[in-house]
Design a protein around this motif. Structure first.
Motif, PDB file in Angstrom:
ATOM      1  N   GLU A  26       0.831  -1.211   0.000  1.00  0.00           N
ATOM      2  CA  GLU A  26       0.000   0.000   0.000  1.00  0.00           C
ATOM      3  C   GLU A  26       0.866   1.262   0.000  1.00  0.00           C
ATOM      4  OE1 GLU A  26      -2.969   0.106   3.064  1.00  0.00           O
ATOM      5  OE2 GLU A  26      -3.897   1.915   2.246  1.00  0.00           O
ATOM      6  N   ASN A  27       1.979   1.245   0.687  1.00  0.00           N
ATOM      7  CA  ASN A  27       2.868   2.415   0.756  1.00  0.00           C
ATOM      8  C   ASN A  27       4.356   2.080   0.650  1.00  0.00           C
ATOM      9  OD1 ASN A  27       1.059   4.839   1.397  1.00  0.00           O
ATOM     10  ND2 ASN A  27       0.392   3.379   2.973  1.00  0.00           N
ATOM     11  N   LYS A  29       6.784   2.894  -2.475  1.00  0.00           N
ATOM     12  CA  LYS A  29       6.714   4.249  -3.024  1.00  0.00           C
ATOM     13  C   LYS A  29       8.049   4.965  -2.828  1.00  0.00           C
ATOM     14  CE  LYS A  29       1.699   4.572  -2.300  1.00  0.00           C
ATOM     15  NZ  LYS A  29       0.601   5.084  -1.436  1.00  0.00           N
ATOM     16  N   HIS A  63       4.366  -0.784  -6.798  1.00  0.00           N
ATOM     17  CA  HIS A  63       3.626   0.495  -6.783  1.00  0.00           C
ATOM     18  C   HIS A  63       4.375   1.479  -5.890  1.00  0.00           C
ATOM     19  CE1 HIS A  63       0.078   3.147  -6.606  1.00  0.00           C
ATOM     20  NE2 HIS A  63       0.262   3.224  -5.312  1.00  0.00           N
ATOM     21  N   TRP A  71       5.893   9.622  -9.221  1.00  0.00           N
ATOM     22  CA  TRP A  71       4.606  10.138  -8.767  1.00  0.00           C
ATOM     23  C   TRP A  71       4.840  11.513  -8.171  1.00  0.00           C
ATOM     24  CZ3 TRP A  71       1.692   7.811  -3.926  1.00  0.00           C
ATOM     25  CH2 TRP A  71       0.339   8.221  -3.934  1.00  0.00           C
ATOM     26  N   GLN A 116       4.010  11.528  -2.284  1.00  0.00           N
ATOM     27  CA  GLN A 116       4.867  10.588  -1.551  1.00  0.00           C
ATOM     28  C   GLN A 116       6.272  10.505  -2.145  1.00  0.00           C
ATOM     29  OE1 GLN A 116       1.549   7.531  -0.932  1.00  0.00           O
ATOM     30  NE2 GLN A 116       2.769   7.230   0.930  1.00  0.00           N
ATOM     31  N   GLU A 161      -0.714   8.690 -11.713  1.00  0.00           N
ATOM     32  CA  GLU A 161      -1.529   9.906 -11.520  1.00  0.00           C
ATOM     33  C   GLU A 161      -0.918  11.174 -12.131  1.00  0.00           C
ATOM     34  OE1 GLU A 161      -2.303  10.021  -7.315  1.00  0.00           O
ATOM     35  OE2 GLU A 161      -3.291   8.079  -7.325  1.00  0.00           O
ATOM     36  N   GLN A 218      -7.544   2.706 -11.352  1.00  0.00           N
ATOM     37  CA  GLN A 218      -7.589   2.522  -9.894  1.00  0.00           C
ATOM     38  C   GLN A 218      -8.975   2.078  -9.418  1.00  0.00           C
ATOM     39  OE1 GLN A 218      -5.886   5.898  -7.808  1.00  0.00           O
ATOM     40  NE2 GLN A 218      -3.974   5.771  -8.974  1.00  0.00           N
ATOM     41  N   GLU A 273      -6.946  -0.589  -7.713  1.00  0.00           N
ATOM     42  CA  GLU A 273      -7.128  -0.081  -6.339  1.00  0.00           C
ATOM     43  C   GLU A 273      -8.604  -0.011  -5.986  1.00  0.00           C
ATOM     44  OE1 GLU A 273      -5.038   3.647  -5.736  1.00  0.00           O
ATOM     45  OE2 GLU A 273      -3.281   2.961  -6.836  1.00  0.00           O
ATOM     46  N   TRP A 309      -8.331  -2.268  -2.711  1.00  0.00           N
ATOM     47  CA  TRP A 309      -7.329  -1.455  -2.008  1.00  0.00           C
ATOM     48  C   TRP A 309      -7.450  -1.625  -0.495  1.00  0.00           C
ATOM     49  CZ3 TRP A 309      -3.072  -0.513  -4.073  1.00  0.00           C
ATOM     50  CH2 TRP A 309      -2.189   0.480  -3.594  1.00  0.00           C
ATOM     51  N   TRP A 347      -8.116   3.369   3.397  1.00  0.00           N
ATOM     52  CA  TRP A 347      -7.927   4.828   3.483  1.00  0.00           C
ATOM     53  C   TRP A 347      -9.276   5.543   3.466  1.00  0.00           C
ATOM     54  CZ3 TRP A 347      -8.261   8.520  -0.908  1.00  0.00           C
ATOM     55  CH2 TRP A 347      -8.899   7.961  -2.016  1.00  0.00           C
TER      56      TRP A 347
HETATM   57  O1  G3I Z   1       3.268   5.704   8.780  1.00  0.00           O
HETATM   58  C1  G3I Z   1       2.997   7.028   9.184  1.00  0.00           C
HETATM   59  C2  G3I Z   1       2.972   7.137  10.673  1.00  0.00           C
HETATM   60  O2  G3I Z   1       4.257   6.840  11.185  1.00  0.00           O
HETATM   61  C3  G3I Z   1       2.534   8.539  11.055  1.00  0.00           C
HETATM   62  O3  G3I Z   1       2.421   8.633  12.456  1.00  0.00           O
HETATM   63  C4  G3I Z   1       1.213   8.879  10.430  1.00  0.00           C
HETATM   64  C5  G3I Z   1       0.768  10.316  10.755  1.00  0.00           C
HETATM   65  O4  G3I Z   1       0.269  10.974   9.642  1.00  0.00           O
HETATM   66  O5  G3I Z   1       1.333   8.755   9.047  1.00  0.00           O
HETATM   67  C6  G3I Z   1       1.670   7.444   8.621  1.00  0.00           C
HETATM   68  O6  G3I Z   1       1.808   7.445   7.229  1.00  0.00           O
HETATM   69  C7  G3I Z   1       0.597   7.478   6.512  1.00  0.00           C
HETATM   70  C8  G3I Z   1       0.570   6.280   5.578  1.00  0.00           C
HETATM   71  O7  G3I Z   1      -0.567   6.351   4.753  1.00  0.00           O
HETATM   72  C9  G3I Z   1       0.532   4.956   6.335  1.00  0.00           C
HETATM   73  O8  G3I Z   1      -0.643   4.854   7.086  1.00  0.00           O
HETATM   74  C10 G3I Z   1       0.555   8.760   5.714  1.00  0.00           C
HETATM   75  O9  G3I Z   1       0.436   9.883   6.583  1.00  0.00           O
HETATM   76  C11 G3I Z   1      -0.617   8.731   4.761  1.00  0.00           C
HETATM   77  O10 G3I Z   1      -0.513   9.873   3.908  1.00  0.00           O
HETATM   78  C12 G3I Z   1      -0.566   7.483   3.917  1.00  0.00           C
HETATM   79  O11 G3I Z   1      -1.712   7.472   3.103  1.00  0.00           O
HETATM   80  C13 G3I Z   1      -1.616   6.651   1.952  1.00  0.00           C
HETATM   81  C14 G3I Z   1      -1.876   7.495   0.714  1.00  0.00           C
HETATM   82  O12 G3I Z   1      -1.857   6.650  -0.428  1.00  0.00           O
HETATM   83  C15 G3I Z   1      -0.847   8.581   0.558  1.00  0.00           C
HETATM   84  O13 G3I Z   1      -0.923   9.188  -0.690  1.00  0.00           O
HETATM   85  C16 G3I Z   1      -2.643   5.544   2.063  1.00  0.00           C
HETATM   86  O14 G3I Z   1      -2.280   4.662   3.116  1.00  0.00           O
HETATM   87  C17 G3I Z   1      -2.729   4.753   0.752  1.00  0.00           C
HETATM   88  O15 G3I Z   1      -3.826   3.894   0.792  1.00  0.00           O
HETATM   89  C18 G3I Z   1      -2.908   5.723  -0.404  1.00  0.00           C
HETATM   90  O16 G3I Z   1      -2.913   4.977  -1.596  1.00  0.00           O
HETATM   91  C19 G3I Z   1      -3.139   5.730  -2.783  1.00  0.00           C
HETATM   92  C20 G3I Z   1      -2.354   5.046  -3.904  1.00  0.00           C
HETATM   93  O17 G3I Z   1      -0.996   4.931  -3.553  1.00  0.00           O
HETATM   94  C21 G3I Z   1      -2.487   5.813  -5.217  1.00  0.00           C
HETATM   95  N1  G3I Z   1      -3.884   6.020  -5.545  1.00  0.00           N
HETATM   96  C22 G3I Z   1      -4.716   6.611  -4.508  1.00  0.00           C
HETATM   97  C23 G3I Z   1      -4.606   5.809  -3.213  1.00  0.00           C
HETATM   98  C24 G3I Z   1      -5.523   6.376  -2.149  1.00  0.00           C
HETATM   99  O18 G3I Z   1      -5.169   7.665  -1.772  1.00  0.00           O
END
Ligand code: G3I
Length: 300
Positions: A43-44, A47, A80, A84, A87, A127, A202, A233, A263, A271
């Motif tokens: 999921e992350n 990246k 993935h 981009w 991230q 994207e 997605q 996704e 997803w 998310w």
């Molecule tokens: O791991 C940190 C943690 O240590 C911290 O305390 C916390 C506080 O904000 O953040 C955590 O990281 C987060 C991460 O997810 C893991 O949970 C990030 O802030 C958060 O931004 C991140 O969100 C991800 C998002 O992409 C970021 O763009 C989502 O999990 C993930 O599902 C989402 O996936 C994206 C695809 O890659 C691309 N398409 C859209 C899709 C949904 O947004």
């Protein structure tokens, strides 16, 4: 067949999920994931901010944890993503011009060398378009309009065996500007021999019970350009059974639609957790949408 992965495999397709490394210690989560799915996306953890936290210093521990978990269970892995606007590691975010272009190339080479020969596909570029079909303004776009094809050419050279995908959201409705913008890019790439193998839709669906206009036409139109398509996704507001069944049927109806990835596993893993958009509830129980998808995969 009685699981999503096995049911999809009956037609040569896969059924996948996104996995979060932080949840691999949750046995309710891992039991469902290993039982139901046969394709895994990190999921992350693959990246750019995860894999190259400092310039030239690559970190694969989080990505490898998911890769190893999957492959030890016989599951395949999609990569993935490599290039981009979001991230990006902090050091990359403020870069521009030729220095950023080179950093992108070095990033693709560094990450793909590590996973060379191991993955089913890479979302090389993610994207890159605006809703109206124009290119999204980003630091990468600022390096020149050819940045996407440079990314794909770099990727092909770095790992000739992996499928190279362009991945985006809101490209499901055939009449939508963004869909047409991406379509024209793929058409252009194919006509000029820029290496590209697949388009990832997605498929984050919001509201309603019917599919975005002519969804199946979108799949078949991309496929007619000579690329595979995949739903990469998937999540759906309140897990509408008709939308889940419909998107699954559309993929089944297009021979080059090679697989579907949701997803996340359970609603609380999403998310969009407030919208209960996945196939399993937060306790791990299969929802009505699960049965609707399984029935379509199993066919009439
Ligand atoms: O791991 C940190 C943690 O240590 C911290 O305390 C916390 C506080 O904000 O953040 C955590 O990281 C987060 C991460 O997810 C893991 O949970 C990030 O802030 C958060 O931004 C991140 O969100 C991800 C998002 O992409 C970021 O763009 C989502 O999990 C993930 O599902 C989402 O996936 C994206 C695809 O890659 C691309 N398409 C859209 C899709 C949904 O947004």
């Amino acid at each position: 067949a009685s699981t999503l992965g096995a049911a999809a495999a009956q037609s040569g397709r896969y059924f996948g999920t996104a996995i979060a490394g932080s949840k691999l210690g949750d046995s309710n989560y891992t039991t469902i994931a290993a039982r139901e799915f046969n394709m895994i996306t990190a999921e992350n953890e693959m990246k750019p901010d995860a894999t190259e936290p400092q310039r030239g210093q690559f970190s694969f521990s989080a990505g490898d944890q998911i890769y190893n978990w999957a492959t030890q269970r016989g599951l395949k892995v999609r990569g993935h993503t490599l290039a981009w606007h979001s991230q990006q590691p902090g050091w990359m975010q403020n870069m521009s011009g030729s220095a950023l272009r080179q950093a992108m190339i070095d990033h693709i080479n560094g990450v793909m060398a590590h996973y060379r020969g191991k993955l089913a596909a890479w979302d090389v570029v993610n994207e890159a378009f605006n809703e109206d079909g124009s290119r999204r303004q980003s630091n990468l776009q600022g390096t020149g309009n050819d940045w996407i094809e440079v990314a794909f050419r770099t990727a092909r050279a770095a790992d000739p065996s992996v499928k190279l995908c362009y991945n985006d959201y809101n490209i499901e409705n055939w009449s939508y500007g963004k869909t047409q913008g991406v379509y024209r890019m793929i058409q252009d790439f194919k006509s000029r021999g820029v290496p590209i193998d697949c388009v990832g839709l997605q498929t984050h669906f919001t509201g309603g019970s019917s599919l975005p206009g002519n969804f199946q036409t979108t799949l078949s139109s991309f496929a007619a350009l000579g690329v595979d398509v995949a739903l990469t996704e998937v999540d759906v507001t309140n897990a509408s059974t008709s939308q889940y069944a419909g998107l699954t049927q559309a993929c089944m109806n297009v021979s080059r639609c090679i697989g579907i990835t949701v997803w996340g596993v359970r609603d609380n893993d999403s998310w969009r957790s407030g919208e209960s958009p996945l196939l399993f509830n937060s306790g791990g129980g299969a929802k009505a949408a699960y049965s609707s998808v399984l029935n379509v995969l199993n066919g009439p």
